[in-house]
Scaffold this motif. Sequence first.
Motif, PDB file in Angstrom:
ATOM      1  N   PHE A 141      -9.558  20.484 -35.254  1.00  7.22           N
ATOM      2  CA  PHE A 141      -9.763  20.560 -33.804  1.00  7.22           C
ATOM      3  C   PHE A 141     -10.374  19.263 -33.274  1.00  7.22           C
ATOM      4  N   ARG A 142     -11.400  18.777 -33.951  1.00  5.73           N
ATOM      5  CA  ARG A 142     -12.071  17.564 -33.460  1.00  5.73           C
ATOM      6  C   ARG A 142     -11.201  16.331 -33.675  1.00  5.73           C
ATOM      7  N   GLU A 143     -10.567  16.226 -34.846  1.00  5.38           N
ATOM      8  CA  GLU A 143      -9.771  15.036 -35.163  1.00  5.38           C
ATOM      9  C   GLU A 143      -8.462  14.998 -34.375  1.00  5.38           C
ATOM     10  N   LYS A 144      -7.811  16.156 -34.254  1.00 11.91           N
ATOM     11  CA  LYS A 144      -6.488  16.202 -33.632  1.00 11.91           C
ATOM     12  C   LYS A 144      -6.546  16.356 -32.124  1.00 11.91           C
ATOM     13  N   TYR A 145      -7.479  17.212 -31.659  1.00 19.04           N
ATOM     14  CA  TYR A 145      -7.515  17.545 -30.236  1.00 19.04           C
ATOM     15  C   TYR A 145      -8.727  16.974 -29.500  1.00 19.04           C
ATOM     16  N   SER A 146      -9.669  16.369 -30.219  1.00 16.45           N
ATOM     17  CA  SER A 146     -10.897  15.792 -29.633  1.00 16.45           C
ATOM     18  C   SER A 146     -11.741  16.849 -28.918  1.00 16.45           C
ATOM     19  N   VAL A 147     -11.815  18.033 -29.521  1.00 13.60           N
ATOM     20  CA  VAL A 147     -12.669  19.089 -28.967  1.00 13.60           C
ATOM     21  C   VAL A 147     -13.538  19.669 -30.080  1.00 13.60           C
ATOM     22  N   ASN A 148     -14.673  20.240 -29.694  1.00 14.37           N
ATOM     23  CA  ASN A 148     -15.569  20.898 -30.636  1.00 14.37           C
ATOM     24  C   ASN A 148     -15.436  22.412 -30.516  1.00 14.37           C
ATOM     25  N   ILE A 149     -15.588  23.114 -31.631  1.00 14.57           N
ATOM     26  CA  ILE A 149     -15.652  24.578 -31.597  1.00 14.57           C
ATOM     27  C   ILE A 149     -17.119  24.967 -31.538  1.00 14.57           C
TER      28      ILE A 149
END
Length: 621
Positions: free
Chosen positions: A357-365
């Motif tokens: 999520f962070r690497e591909k979409y630049s978002v945090n869960i």
Amino acid sequence: MTADMIITLVVLAAAAILFMSGKVRSDLVAICSLVLLVLLDILSPNEALSGFSNSIVIMMIGLFIVGGGIFQTGLAKMASGKMLKLAGDSEFRLLITVMLATSFIGAFVSNTGTVAVMLPIVVSLATSANISPGRLLMPLAFASSLGGTLTLIGTPPNLVISETLSKAGFEELSFFSFTPIGLVCLVIGTGLILLLSKLLPKEHGEGKGNRRGRSLNELARQYQLSQNLYRVQVSDDSLITTKTLLELDIPNQYQVHIIEIRRKTSHKNPFFKTINQEIAGPLTVINKQDILYVYGVFEAVQAFAEFYQLALLDHQVVEQSIIQNTERFASDQIGIAEVLLPPNSSLINQQVKQSGFREKYSVNILGIQRKGEYLLHQLKDEKIRFGDALLIQGTWKSIALLSKEESDIVVVGQPLETAAAIPLNHKAPIAAGIMLFMVVLMILEVFPAVISVMIAAILMVATGCLRGMEAAYKTINWESIVLIGGMIPMSIAIEKTGAAALLSEKLVSSLGNIGPFALLAGVYFTTSILTLFISNTACAVLFAPIALTAAVQLGVSPVPYLFAVAIAAGMCFAVPFSTPPNALVMSAGKYTFMDYVKVGLPLQLLLGVAMVALLPLFFPF
């Protein structure tokens, strides 16, 4: 009566009937009436289209943009909060506060400008007080007209009668000549509006909700974000500087997530914000004096801060309100959203740390909702299961891009619409300065009013108080613009065919033989009727010389008659298209044509009776 005059009056009557029925949109009625007058050769094409180049229409467009800037920057909410503290949550006190504030501004600024400044504030005030904006907006428009009776510059008709008296050799009116009768008009008008406001719609308009989505406030509350959010500041000798978050590997070592970084930028220009918000990514480098927003249990955050020599700014970010809570996680740049996984998603049964999520979409869960429970800590080793709802945080642009990945992820709601609704609070001082600048320009008459408004509208976009021209266009209520632009040529037709002059001269000449009071009543109510269909300035220009001549021929002072013309021309409440303020509030208040008739018509008549009775006391015959 000529054939053209009869046709014009028939078209006007048909339009009025359609307006009152409410079955056809008001802007469509105005355009159809306009086209019909051209087809019947009463108006030329240039005359028919002149309404859309009229300064009033252009000014209304600019004022919608200025109002949008005031609303979008949160300035309206701040001002409404002050008014709410002053008036309390009583609708009666709120109504009085709004009307008095509007009347005071209206004494020095055009009623259109006054309503444009106050409209977003009053809408925000109504929302905060949990009442329908329709309960306050029509009184707002009417109060701006009442305020215009307080000074010489309050409305154009005041200046018209001053010039008429001066040219006829009478004493020129002073700035405060209107104030005594204006105060009486204000008190009586305010009292009548308070009584008649009971007829206004009480329904609270439903806001536009996100598609199947919960609001930012609801998400923050349900995932208990405020209970796990802390702020730490990087000192000059901290061990965390100059390294990327990937190198530091903080989540694995401390079970703490750095979700956002706020740092000072190099902008010197005061028109731009000086604090930059960045979503934390693997390649993010920490700088000195950065403020880190970290997410985790307090003991883990404390251990992390001590090891890296970070200053724990607050032991826990205890929020004072839901709004503040949301602002910690969402701003105009960064947001939160909830995502669901379809049955065929490749992310199912993957660990959070392997999901990319962070690497591909630049978002945090930030959290996982699973069967009614919320998982908020040590998520990296947690496997994502079908049926999970994930709370993510990232830039609104990243969330919007994520929403296109419908094969693996479904974003709940509409991220771009949600982002557009978040106020640009850091721009509020700029919006306030622009608004004040516009008001000063209008009071000092440095430029024509329409130019002052357009300057303010341009500044709202140029300084970022609105998110570009697309956002500016969305603030404009085009139905109101088309309505006013289409009805202005109707007044040209009424004047061109001689209908206005015939009505005024016949009525005044017939009443002059009865006595001065009858003549005064005739002047006032004829002006009051005509101002429903032609602009108040045109009405004053038409009636001022007629009233002056009739008074001189009767051997009485023309002063009360000319004041009757000015006040009657400004007190137009019975129809929405008669004045720009009435049209400005129509959409926001969700009013129908009949709402104006029910409240405005009795107000206009009763105020007229009071003015006819009281004018001779202030200005004897």
